[in-house]
Design a protein around this motif. Structure first.
Motif, mmCIF file in Angstrom:
data_model
loop_
_atom_site.group_PDB
_atom_site.id
_atom_site.type_symbol
_atom_site.label_atom_id
_atom_site.label_comp_id
_atom_site.label_asym_id
_atom_site.label_seq_id
_atom_site.Cartn_x
_atom_site.Cartn_y
_atom_site.Cartn_z
ATOM 1 N N PRO A 1 -10.790 10.954 5.876
ATOM 2 C CA PRO A 1 -11.161 12.301 5.415
ATOM 3 C C PRO A 1 -10.235 13.374 5.973
ATOM 4 C CG PRO A 1 -13.084 11.087 6.203
ATOM 5 C CD PRO A 1 -11.884 10.276 6.594
ATOM 6 N N ARG A 2 -9.829 14.263 5.103
ATOM 7 C CA ARG A 2 -9.031 15.437 5.458
ATOM 8 C C ARG A 2 -7.721 15.084 6.160
ATOM 9 N NH1 ARG A 2 -14.186 16.310 6.550
ATOM 10 N NH2 ARG A 2 -13.909 15.788 8.754
ATOM 11 N N ARG A 3 -7.223 13.890 5.901
ATOM 12 C CA ARG A 3 -5.951 13.495 6.520
ATOM 13 C C ARG A 3 -5.103 12.738 5.508
ATOM 14 N NH1 ARG A 3 -7.442 10.244 11.842
ATOM 15 N NH2 ARG A 3 -5.188 9.993 11.880
ATOM 16 N N GLN A 4 -3.784 12.804 5.680
ATOM 17 C CA GLN A 4 -2.879 12.053 4.824
ATOM 18 C C GLN A 4 -2.566 10.695 5.467
ATOM 19 O OE1 GLN A 4 -1.656 12.572 1.770
ATOM 20 N NE2 GLN A 4 -2.961 14.389 1.624
ATOM 21 N N SER A 5 -3.613 9.987 5.838
ATOM 22 C CA SER A 5 -3.407 8.673 6.433
ATOM 23 C C SER A 5 -4.532 7.744 6.011
ATOM 24 C CB SER A 5 -3.328 8.757 7.960
ATOM 25 O OG SER A 5 -4.538 9.245 8.505
ATOM 26 N N ASP B 1 7.059 7.451 6.177
ATOM 27 C CA ASP B 1 5.789 8.150 5.932
ATOM 28 C C ASP B 1 4.700 7.754 6.921
ATOM 29 O OD1 ASP B 1 6.909 9.400 3.652
ATOM 30 O OD2 ASP B 1 6.444 7.641 2.433
ATOM 31 N N HIS B 2 4.713 6.490 7.324
ATOM 32 C CA HIS B 2 3.777 5.982 8.340
ATOM 33 C C HIS B 2 2.337 6.379 8.017
ATOM 34 C CE1 HIS B 2 3.987 3.739 12.059
ATOM 35 N NE2 HIS B 2 2.994 4.453 12.526
ATOM 36 N N LEU C 1 0.837 -1.197 0.000
ATOM 37 C CA LEU C 1 0.000 0.000 0.000
ATOM 38 C C LEU C 1 0.877 1.254 0.000
ATOM 39 C CD1 LEU C 1 -2.794 1.493 0.450
ATOM 40 C CD2 LEU C 1 -2.166 1.468 2.873
ATOM 41 N N HIS C 2 1.872 1.287 0.863
ATOM 42 C CA HIS C 2 2.765 2.451 0.916
ATOM 43 C C HIS C 2 3.463 2.673 -0.429
ATOM 44 C CE1 HIS C 2 2.245 2.361 5.290
ATOM 45 N NE2 HIS C 2 2.779 3.565 5.298
ATOM 46 N N LYS D 1 9.414 -4.833 -6.953
ATOM 47 C CA LYS D 1 10.176 -4.081 -5.956
ATOM 48 C C LYS D 1 9.243 -3.340 -4.999
ATOM 49 C CE LYS D 1 11.963 -0.113 -6.998
ATOM 50 N NZ LYS D 1 12.744 1.023 -7.558
ATOM 51 N N ALA D 2 7.953 -3.609 -5.101
ATOM 52 C CA ALA D 2 6.968 -2.862 -4.320
ATOM 53 C C ALA D 2 7.173 -3.021 -2.828
ATOM 54 C CB ALA D 2 5.555 -3.306 -4.712
ATOM 55 N N VAL D 3 7.447 -4.241 -2.365
ATOM 56 C CA VAL D 3 7.476 -4.497 -0.930
ATOM 57 C C VAL D 3 8.688 -3.842 -0.268
ATOM 58 C CG1 VAL D 3 7.625 -6.293 0.829
ATOM 59 C CG2 VAL D 3 6.106 -6.593 -1.126
ATOM 60 N N ALA D 4 9.864 -3.959 -0.871
ATOM 61 C CA ALA D 4 11.058 -3.367 -0.256
ATOM 62 C C ALA D 4 10.955 -1.848 -0.212
ATOM 63 C CB ALA D 4 12.309 -3.808 -1.018
ATOM 64 N N ASP D 5 10.578 -1.226 -1.336
ATOM 65 C CA ASP D 5 10.400 0.230 -1.342
ATOM 66 C C ASP D 5 9.284 0.651 -0.394
ATOM 67 O OD1 ASP D 5 12.378 0.459 -3.212
ATOM 68 O OD2 ASP D 5 11.166 1.441 -4.741
ATOM 69 N N GLY D 6 8.186 -0.112 -0.402
ATOM 70 C CA GLY D 6 7.055 0.224 0.460
ATOM 71 C C GLY D 6 7.386 0.110 1.934
ATOM 72 N N ALA D 7 8.289 -0.817 2.283
ATOM 73 C CA ALA D 7 8.690 -0.951 3.685
ATOM 74 C C ALA D 7 9.438 0.285 4.166
ATOM 75 C CB ALA D 7 9.551 -2.204 3.868
ATOM 76 N N ILE D 8 10.262 0.873 3.301
ATOM 77 C CA ILE D 8 10.942 2.124 3.664
ATOM 78 C C ILE D 8 9.924 3.246 3.806
ATOM 79 C CG2 ILE D 8 12.560 3.883 2.902
ATOM 80 C CD1 ILE D 8 14.016 1.470 3.827
ATOM 81 N N SER D 9 8.963 3.308 2.884
ATOM 82 C CA SER D 9 7.910 4.326 2.974
ATOM 83 C C SER D 9 7.115 4.154 4.267
ATOM 84 C CB SER D 9 6.982 4.237 1.762
ATOM 85 O OG SER D 9 5.888 5.113 1.897
ATOM 86 N N PHE D 10 6.828 2.902 4.635
ATOM 87 C CA PHE D 10 6.146 2.636 5.908
ATOM 88 C C PHE D 10 6.905 3.271 7.067
ATOM 89 C CE2 PHE D 10 6.798 -0.219 9.565
ATOM 90 C CZ PHE D 10 5.561 -0.134 10.184
ATOM 91 N N HIS D 11 8.223 3.162 7.025
ATOM 92 C CA HIS D 11 9.045 3.664 8.132
ATOM 93 C C HIS D 11 9.068 5.191 8.180
ATOM 94 C CE1 HIS D 11 12.304 3.292 11.116
ATOM 95 N NE2 HIS D 11 12.794 4.383 10.560
#
Length: 599
Positions: free
Chosen positions: A248-252, A417-418, A210-211, A405-415
């Motif tokens: 709604p109205r949030r970046q989460s 961007d949360h 998702l990230h 490569k979605a999972v490895a890049d997304g794991a960094i984004s998770f860390h």
């Protein structure tokens, strides 16, 4: 997504994400500089990797010698010298698909065992996982040292305090995280200390995907007007399905349905093909070639397949290899397209059924399905999903970059961007309790034979499940769930340590929070998740008069507090002392050999 803000931390930091997949693995990283916008980078060069382009993945393979010493990993393990050794055929031992040996022990997953190659003799899954992590970090070190200015000094200065993220399938729980943590410690990623363990984080492959989709802008249109999206991470071993909506109205984002995980990845398409080939060639001279033919199918035919109405071919031999009765000509086996489609069918139907299940469970409209993961590159899988969901107006798409490569890049984004602030509980969580026997209660009376008198002198009845968190509950990361309990003993020293089981209910009964249920009604649906082990030495041990053969007993009253909205379950114990709440950390102890019951 909107541009990332600059990193606001006080010091420079290195974050590495290891995606150890069943068949392929990758590493991404980020150097966090105070005041600079974080940039996610992938390791794109590996030793012996011929394709140094956008793939960014290496085979998840390890080679040992007969003494159990690591000899090669990744692309280096594909060296032809490890395939054949006429002088000593057993000189090299290959370990592949070893990640699946960490899987939860589920009854319906028993068939998976037949498809997974055994571990090398004398090696555990943790051993092999650890060796591969060691190799991945070595590759990351070489890449950073060679591509960054003053890279050697950069690595030397940042590595001692580096933070790590390990990804795992949606269906993995605390027991699997515990084993992966042991592997990370053994590999030297982190020390086995409280501060060292705090440098390791876990994230599900679904959430990492998702990230990835958010960070590259794939979801921008799909999440407008509060609509939800489904992420299908189709990998080599597992299919992970997760559903989210933007708040709604949030970046989460928050989960809106319990995530699902199935052992139906691309390796099982290959396993279906192998069984078909064994049956087709069982009475021919080509039976011994089935392993080689299967590998050829896996590397070529499976990847190219996109039309069930056209014949498919597996090129495996030379011009001399022919048998018209078996449709083998010039070293090429012809297959009917519908047969090849049948190899894919269990995986395709699993995904379609799971997406439909997510649609039913989600309480808001779903606009799109995003297909990622290495198996997601299959044109046949993609087309079948589009055909299944187009009639109900559900759009199916793939990110316009490399899906593997979605999972490895997304794991960094998770860390960094949360983006996920709320998750949905997959099961009902609780613990085993006893209560005072009430003869007027029909449920108690029906179980009167199990009633007993404890040291307090009271008649009690056990076999109850006390619900702490019901299945399908939306939980945010800051949310804690607590229940009050009392322990009694004739000796106060016996109350210094708590070891209480945390149990999962995986059945279909609708359970409410703080409710209790007799486990004998649906006993096969309960399984032990872990034990909460806490220090109660500072909890007051109050003496009470006993009416049953002794002068007194002692009681300790405390709360078990669980944080279940995180990617990893946390716990502590609390108690009141002189009107003030006190707190003590608790350890979660897992038993990976527990056999779990499927939904």
């Amino acid at each position: 997504m909107a541009s990332r803000p600059p990193y606001g931390g006080p010091t420079r930091k290195l974050v590495l994400a290891c995606d150890v997949g069943t068949t392929f693995s990758g590493i991404s990283y980020c150097i966090l500089d105070p005041g600079s916008v974080p940039e996610i980078r992938g390791v794109t060069r590996f030793p012996a990797q011929e394709d140094v382009g956008g793939d960014s993945k290496i085979p998840t393979i390890v080679i040992y010698d007969k003494q159990g010493q690591l000899q090669a990993a990744g692309a280096e393990a594909l060296n032809p010298r490890f395939e054949d050794d006429d002088e000593d055929p057993e000189r090299w031992i290959k370990a592949e698909w070893f990640k699946l040996h960490l899987r939860p022990k589920t009854k319906s997953g028993a068939h998976v065992t037949n498809d997974i190659p055994p571990l090398p003799k004398g090696k555990t899954a943790i051993d092999v996982f650890s060796d591969f992590l060691t190799y991945l970090i070595k590759c990351a070190r070489l890449y950073i040292e060679q591509t960054h200015p003053n890279g050697v000094e950069l690595w030397r200065s940042l590595q001692p305090a580096a933070e790590f993220i390990l990804t795992h399938p949606n269906g993995w729980e605390g027991a699997q995280q515990s084993m992966m943590r042991k592997a990370a410690v053994t590999a030297g990623l982190i020390p086995d200390t409280e501060s060292g363990r705090a440098r390791l984080t876990f994230v599900t492959e679904g959430e990492a995907s998702l990230h990835f989709c958010i960070s590259n802008g794939s979801t921008t249109e799909a999440v407008k007007n509060g609509k939800g999206i489904i992420i299908v991470d189709a990998g080599g071993g597992t299919i992970d399905i997760s559903t989210y909506r933007k708040l709604p109205r949030r970046q989460s984002f928050e989960e809106v349905a319990p995530p699902e995980c199935y052992f139906k990845g691309s390796i099982f398409v290959t396993s279906n093909a192998r069984r078909f080939l064994e049956e087709t060639l069982k009475s021919s001279r080509f039976l011994g070639d089935v392993p080689h033919i299967t590998r050829c199918f896996d590397k070529t035919t499976k990847l190219r397949f996109r039309n069930s109405e056209e014949n498919q071919y597996i090129k495996f031999g030379t011009l001399k290899d022919k048998d018209p009765s078996l449709n083998i000509r010039s070293g090429q086996l012809k297959l009917i397209g519908s047969d090849v489609a049948s190899f894919f069918e269990p995986s395709v139907q699993c995904i379609i059924n799971s997406v439909n299940s997510q649609l039913r469970a989600a309480q808001n409209e779903i606009s799109s399905v995003f297909l990622v993961g290495g198996f997601g590159a299959s044109e046949w899988l993609f087309s079948q999903m589009k055909n299944a969901f187009a009639p109900i107006g559900l759009e199916v798409s793939r990110p316009d970059t490399h899906v593997n490569k979605a999972v490895a890049d997304g794991a960094i984004s998770f860390h960094i961007d949360h983006l996920v602030s709320g998750r949905v509980s997959k099961f009902a969580y609780g613990t085993n309790v006893k209560t005072v026997y009430d003869a007027s209660n029909p449920e108690h009376a029906a179980r009167s034979a199990t009633a007993f008198r404890d040291i307090t002198g009271s008649m009690m009845i056990g076999g109850l499940f006390d619900v702490i968190l019901p299945k399908g509950t939306k939980v945010n990361e800051a949310q804690e769930f607590r229940e009050s309990y009392s322990k009694v003993a004739s000796n106060p020293e016996d109350l210094s340590i708590i070891s209480s089981p945390i149990v999962c209910y995986r059945g279909k009964t609708d359970m409410k929070i703080n409710g209790t249920h007799f486990v004998d009604r649906d006993s096969n649906m309960y399984s032990l998740l872990c034990f909460v082990k806490g220090d109660l030495s500072r909890v007051p041990k109050l003496p009470r008069p006993s009416t049953f053969g002794r002068d007194k007993y002692y009681t300790a009253t405390f709360d078990i507090v669980l944080s279940l909205g995180l990617t990893e379950t946390k716990a502590h114990v609390c108690w009141m002392e002189n009107g003030t709440e006190k707190k003590s950390p608790a350890e979660l102890v897992y038993d990976p050999d527990i056999v779990l019951i499927d939904d």
